[in-house]
Enzyme design. Structure first.
Site, mmCIF file in Angstrom:
data_model
loop_
_atom_site.group_PDB
_atom_site.id
_atom_site.type_symbol
_atom_site.label_atom_id
_atom_site.label_comp_id
_atom_site.label_asym_id
_atom_site.label_seq_id
_atom_site.Cartn_x
_atom_site.Cartn_y
_atom_site.Cartn_z
ATOM 1 N N GLU A 1 -1.011 1.007 -5.342
ATOM 2 C CA GLU A 1 -0.751 -0.184 -4.526
ATOM 3 C C GLU A 1 -0.755 -1.444 -5.402
ATOM 4 O O GLU A 1 -1.799 -1.883 -5.857
ATOM 5 C CB GLU A 1 -1.837 -0.287 -3.456
ATOM 6 C CG GLU A 1 -2.056 1.009 -2.684
ATOM 7 C CD GLU A 1 -3.479 1.174 -2.180
ATOM 8 O OE1 GLU A 1 -4.138 0.157 -1.916
ATOM 9 O OE2 GLU A 1 -3.930 2.322 -2.052
ATOM 10 N N HIS B 1 0.834 -1.214 0.000
ATOM 11 C CA HIS B 1 0.000 0.000 0.000
ATOM 12 C C HIS B 1 0.877 1.276 0.000
ATOM 13 O O HIS B 1 0.833 2.071 0.933
ATOM 14 C CB HIS B 1 -0.897 -0.039 1.246
ATOM 15 C CG HIS B 1 -2.079 0.882 1.221
ATOM 16 N ND1 HIS B 1 -1.970 2.248 1.121
ATOM 17 C CD2 HIS B 1 -3.399 0.626 1.303
ATOM 18 C CE1 HIS B 1 -3.164 2.791 1.143
ATOM 19 N NE2 HIS B 1 -4.055 1.840 1.234
HETATM 20 O O1 TA6 Z 1 -6.213 2.362 -0.734
HETATM 21 C C1 TA6 Z 1 -7.283 1.510 -0.814
HETATM 22 C C2 TA6 Z 1 -8.010 1.451 0.514
HETATM 23 O O2 TA6 Z 1 -8.635 0.202 0.665
HETATM 24 C C3 TA6 Z 1 -9.014 2.596 0.600
HETATM 25 O O3 TA6 Z 1 -10.347 2.105 0.468
HETATM 26 C C4 TA6 Z 1 -8.769 3.209 1.987
HETATM 27 O O4 TA6 Z 1 -9.555 2.540 2.963
HETATM 28 C C5 TA6 Z 1 -7.279 2.949 2.133
HETATM 29 O O5 TA6 Z 1 -7.115 1.618 1.652
HETATM 30 C C6 TA6 Z 1 -6.723 3.180 3.518
HETATM 31 O O6 TA6 Z 1 -7.163 2.199 4.388
HETATM 32 P P1 TA6 Z 1 -6.762 2.363 5.947
HETATM 33 O O7 TA6 Z 1 -7.360 1.165 6.631
HETATM 34 O O8 TA6 Z 1 -5.250 2.370 6.007
HETATM 35 O O9 TA6 Z 1 -7.323 3.681 6.374
#
Ligand code: TA6
Length: 242
Positions: free
Chosen positions: A215, A110
């Protein structure tokens, strides 16, 4: 890295390259993005200088009493490899199924990429790729443009996506090149924009203007690894003048 990132026990760090494993997002019974990014049990298991002068570090996480009690109770060894080279950063996952049966997982690296101004930033390489629009209930769409632009919240799971993508930063005059293995077939593009950013306690309200997430991962189709099997996937990041 967010200026408000938390580094306490069990915290998910807002920035860098969180490891979403063995579940991406809410796509399963575990907490958002799985237990690996929150685990305090990672151990440095290798530090070496490679023959070409690159520096390689491996961090390893194995199953524990806690993970074996989770909704993903499998025996595993997960290596996270980081190689710092001349102008390159390679990060990758090497998963070993240490159990007696097939296991499945979804995953992603990520990555938070800093940009000069999101209004002058595009993600390139996704034209003609199908994506699930998480801002529209996962509606399946087709990317029509050469460049993904950011005029509001963007949260899309593209796949299968080409091996090379670029974050083109008009403000800083540079491009971050992301080269991913075919074992990371998908790519998620995310920017929370103003409202979602304001709702994140570990991110300043205006921080959405200075990053995009691209990601690399296996998200749309889970990975299946047979008993005793291994699965490997890497990304190579470089920065070039745009
Ligand atoms: O980047 C994709 C994602 O799944 C978004 O939907 C958003 O939730 C992000 O990850 C961040 O997730 P987090 O749990 O780190 O706030």
């Amino acid at each position: 890295m967010s200026d408000l990132a938390k580094f306490g026990k069990g915290d998910a760090v807002r920035g860098g390259i969180p490891i979403c494993f063995p579940q991406f997002g809410p796509r399963g019974p575990l907490a958002q993005h799985g237990f690996c990014r929150r685990s305090d049990d990672w151990k440095i298991t290798k530090e070496e200088v490679l023959p070409n002068g690159d520096v390689r570090t491996v961090l390893t996480l194995t199953d524990s009493e806690e993970t074996r009690k989770s909704a993903w109770p499998h025996k595993f060894v997960l290596d996270y490899e980081v190689v710092l080279g001349a102008g390159t950063l390679t990060t990758g996952l090497i998963f070993k199924n240490a159990g007696e049966e097939d296991v499945q997982f979804t995953c992603a690296l990520h990555s938070y990429f800093p940009v000069g101004d999101v209004d002058e930033t595009t993600v390139q390489g996704l034209k003609g790729v199908e994506y699930e629009d998480s801002t529209a209930g996962g509606k399946v769409c087709m990317e029509e443009g050469e460049a993904v632009t950011f005029k509001g919240e963007v949260d899309r799971v593209y796949g299968p996506a080409p091996q090379v993508l670029k974050v083109v930063d008009g403000k800083l005059g540079r491009a971050i090149r992301i080269a991913k293995d075919p074992t990371f077939p998908d790519a998620v593009v995310w920017n929370p924009w103003a409202d979602k950013c304001r709702a994140l306690a570990d991110m300043p309200d205006e921080a959405f203007r200075r990053f995009v997430c691209v990601e690399v991962g296996a998200v749309r189709t889970p990975v299946t690894v047979p008993a005793g099997g291994t699965w490997t996937a890497r990304q190579v990041l470089t920065c070039e003048r745009a």
